[in-house]
Design an enzyme around this catalytic site. Structure first.
Site, mmCIF file in Angstrom:
data_model
loop_
_atom_site.group_PDB
_atom_site.id
_atom_site.type_symbol
_atom_site.label_atom_id
_atom_site.label_comp_id
_atom_site.label_asym_id
_atom_site.label_seq_id
_atom_site.Cartn_x
_atom_site.Cartn_y
_atom_site.Cartn_z
ATOM 1 N N LYS A 1 0.825 -1.209 0.000
ATOM 2 C CA LYS A 1 0.000 0.000 0.000
ATOM 3 C C LYS A 1 0.863 1.263 0.000
ATOM 4 C CE LYS A 1 -3.931 -2.294 2.253
ATOM 5 N NZ LYS A 1 -5.022 -2.107 3.259
ATOM 6 N N TYR B 1 -12.353 -2.557 -3.871
ATOM 7 C CA TYR B 1 -12.885 -2.717 -2.520
ATOM 8 C C TYR B 1 -14.413 -2.669 -2.485
ATOM 9 C CZ TYR B 1 -8.288 -2.486 -0.229
ATOM 10 O OH TYR B 1 -7.020 -2.760 0.227
ATOM 11 N N PHE C 1 -15.707 2.691 6.935
ATOM 12 C CA PHE C 1 -14.331 3.071 6.605
ATOM 13 C C PHE C 1 -14.070 3.140 5.104
ATOM 14 C CE2 PHE C 1 -14.368 -1.560 7.461
ATOM 15 C CZ PHE C 1 -13.859 -2.055 6.259
ATOM 16 N N ARG D 1 -1.129 -14.438 4.361
ATOM 17 C CA ARG D 1 -1.859 -13.812 5.480
ATOM 18 C C ARG D 1 -1.094 -13.966 6.793
ATOM 19 N NH1 ARG D 1 -6.639 -11.745 4.200
ATOM 20 N NH2 ARG D 1 -7.600 -11.973 6.254
ATOM 21 N N THR E 1 -5.080 -7.428 10.544
ATOM 22 C CA THR E 1 -5.433 -6.195 9.811
ATOM 23 C C THR E 1 -5.024 -4.952 10.586
ATOM 24 O OG1 THR E 1 -7.317 -7.359 8.859
ATOM 25 C CG2 THR E 1 -7.348 -4.955 8.723
ATOM 26 N N ARG F 1 2.841 -6.299 9.075
ATOM 27 C CA ARG F 1 2.076 -5.175 9.646
ATOM 28 C C ARG F 1 2.642 -4.741 10.991
ATOM 29 N NH1 ARG F 1 -3.530 -7.640 7.389
ATOM 30 N NH2 ARG F 1 -3.784 -6.297 5.554
ATOM 31 N N ASN G 1 -2.043 0.190 6.648
ATOM 32 C CA ASN G 1 -1.582 -1.086 7.217
ATOM 33 C C ASN G 1 -0.668 -1.877 6.281
ATOM 34 O OD1 ASN G 1 -3.558 -1.999 5.480
ATOM 35 N ND2 ASN G 1 -4.518 -3.374 6.950
ATOM 36 N N HIS H 1 -2.065 -5.544 1.523
ATOM 37 C CA HIS H 1 -3.332 -6.263 1.358
ATOM 38 C C HIS H 1 -3.010 -7.659 0.839
ATOM 39 C CE1 HIS H 1 -7.367 -7.347 0.061
ATOM 40 N NE2 HIS H 1 -6.790 -7.816 -1.029
ATOM 41 N N GLU I 1 -9.462 -11.038 -7.519
ATOM 42 C CA GLU I 1 -8.537 -9.917 -7.321
ATOM 43 C C GLU I 1 -7.381 -9.964 -8.319
ATOM 44 O OE1 GLU I 1 -9.443 -9.121 -2.581
ATOM 45 O OE2 GLU I 1 -7.455 -9.818 -3.170
HETATM 46 P P1 CMP Z 1 -7.384 -4.765 3.492
HETATM 47 O O1 CMP Z 1 -6.923 -6.154 3.741
HETATM 48 O O2 CMP Z 1 -6.756 -4.039 2.368
HETATM 49 O O3 CMP Z 1 -8.971 -4.773 3.261
HETATM 50 C C1 CMP Z 1 -9.787 -3.673 3.568
HETATM 51 C C2 CMP Z 1 -9.068 -2.600 4.331
HETATM 52 O O4 CMP Z 1 -9.884 -1.683 5.024
HETATM 53 C C3 CMP Z 1 -8.225 -3.229 5.413
HETATM 54 O O5 CMP Z 1 -7.126 -3.899 4.838
HETATM 55 C C4 CMP Z 1 -7.897 -2.020 6.286
HETATM 56 O O6 CMP Z 1 -6.731 -1.332 5.843
HETATM 57 C C5 CMP Z 1 -9.095 -1.094 6.052
HETATM 58 N N1 CMP Z 1 -9.903 -0.930 7.254
HETATM 59 C C6 CMP Z 1 -10.110 0.221 7.908
HETATM 60 N N2 CMP Z 1 -10.911 0.046 8.971
HETATM 61 C C7 CMP Z 1 -11.220 -1.273 8.996
HETATM 62 C C8 CMP Z 1 -12.014 -2.095 9.870
HETATM 63 N N3 CMP Z 1 -12.665 -1.587 10.927
HETATM 64 N N4 CMP Z 1 -12.108 -3.412 9.595
HETATM 65 C C9 CMP Z 1 -11.477 -3.945 8.522
HETATM 66 N N5 CMP Z 1 -10.713 -3.220 7.669
HETATM 67 C C10 CMP Z 1 -10.584 -1.902 7.907
#
Ligand code: CMP
Length: 140
Positions: free
Chosen positions: A10, A50, A58, A86, A92, A103, A113, A116, A127
């Site tokens: 990211k 997304y 969010f 993962r 996350t 992370r 973060n 992805h 994806e």
């Molecule tokens: P990612 O795996 O890219 O998928 C969705 C993204 O939303 C996640 O990583 C986070 O960076 C972002 N995000 C922000 N707030 C939340 C939340 N409360 N729960 C899950 N993802 C979140």
């Protein structure tokens, strides 16, 4: 089974200049980069990627963040690549991420973060197809 998964480094991690350090973690875990591109996502591309999150509170912040700078997008291939990636990424929210995960080491917040990774086989297929033509992915 031999799997493929979609990984995105990211904008926060690209700006920190840690693409190479993150690639090293993939490689040391036996994941092979079989396709890659650096890209500035358009708003439409980020929203489409997304789309499953579009009703979440969010969503707008997530899209703004993902278009705030270039991302590095790759297809990783290996045994159990989806789960393995993962594990490497960690939780996350970096506050919950185990020590030594990407992370924990490189992310600043749940939004910024660092990475992805696809969460399941079907999402991985979708994806990968979102960003790469079949001809852009190395056959082995
Ligand atoms: P990612 O795996 O890219 O998928 C969705 C993204 O939303 C996640 O990583 C986070 O960076 C972002 N995000 C922000 N707030 C939340 C939340 N409360 N729960 C899950 N993802 C979140």
């Amino acid at each position: 089974a031999l799997e493929r998964t979609l990984s995105i480094i990211k904008p926060d991690a690209v700006a920190k200049n840690v693409i190479g350090q993150i690639y090293t973690r993939f490689e040391q875990a036996g994941l092979k980069v079989v396709a890659a591109k650096m890209k500035q996502l358009s708003r439409k591309e980020a929203e489409g990627f997304y789309a499953v999150h579009k009703e979440r509170p969010f969503f707008n912040a997530l899209v703004e963040f993902m278009i705030s700078g270039p991302v590095m997008i790759q297809v990783l291939q290996g045994e159990g690549a989806i789960a393995r990636n993962r594990e490497l990424m960690g939780a996350t929210n970096p506050k919950d991420a185990a020590p030594g995960t990407i992370r924990a080491d490189f992310a600043d917040s749940i939004d910024a973060n660092a990475v992805h990774g696809s969460d399941a086989a079907e999402t991985a297929r979708m994806e990968i197809a979102y960003f790469f033509a079949e001809t852009e992915v190395s056959p082995r």
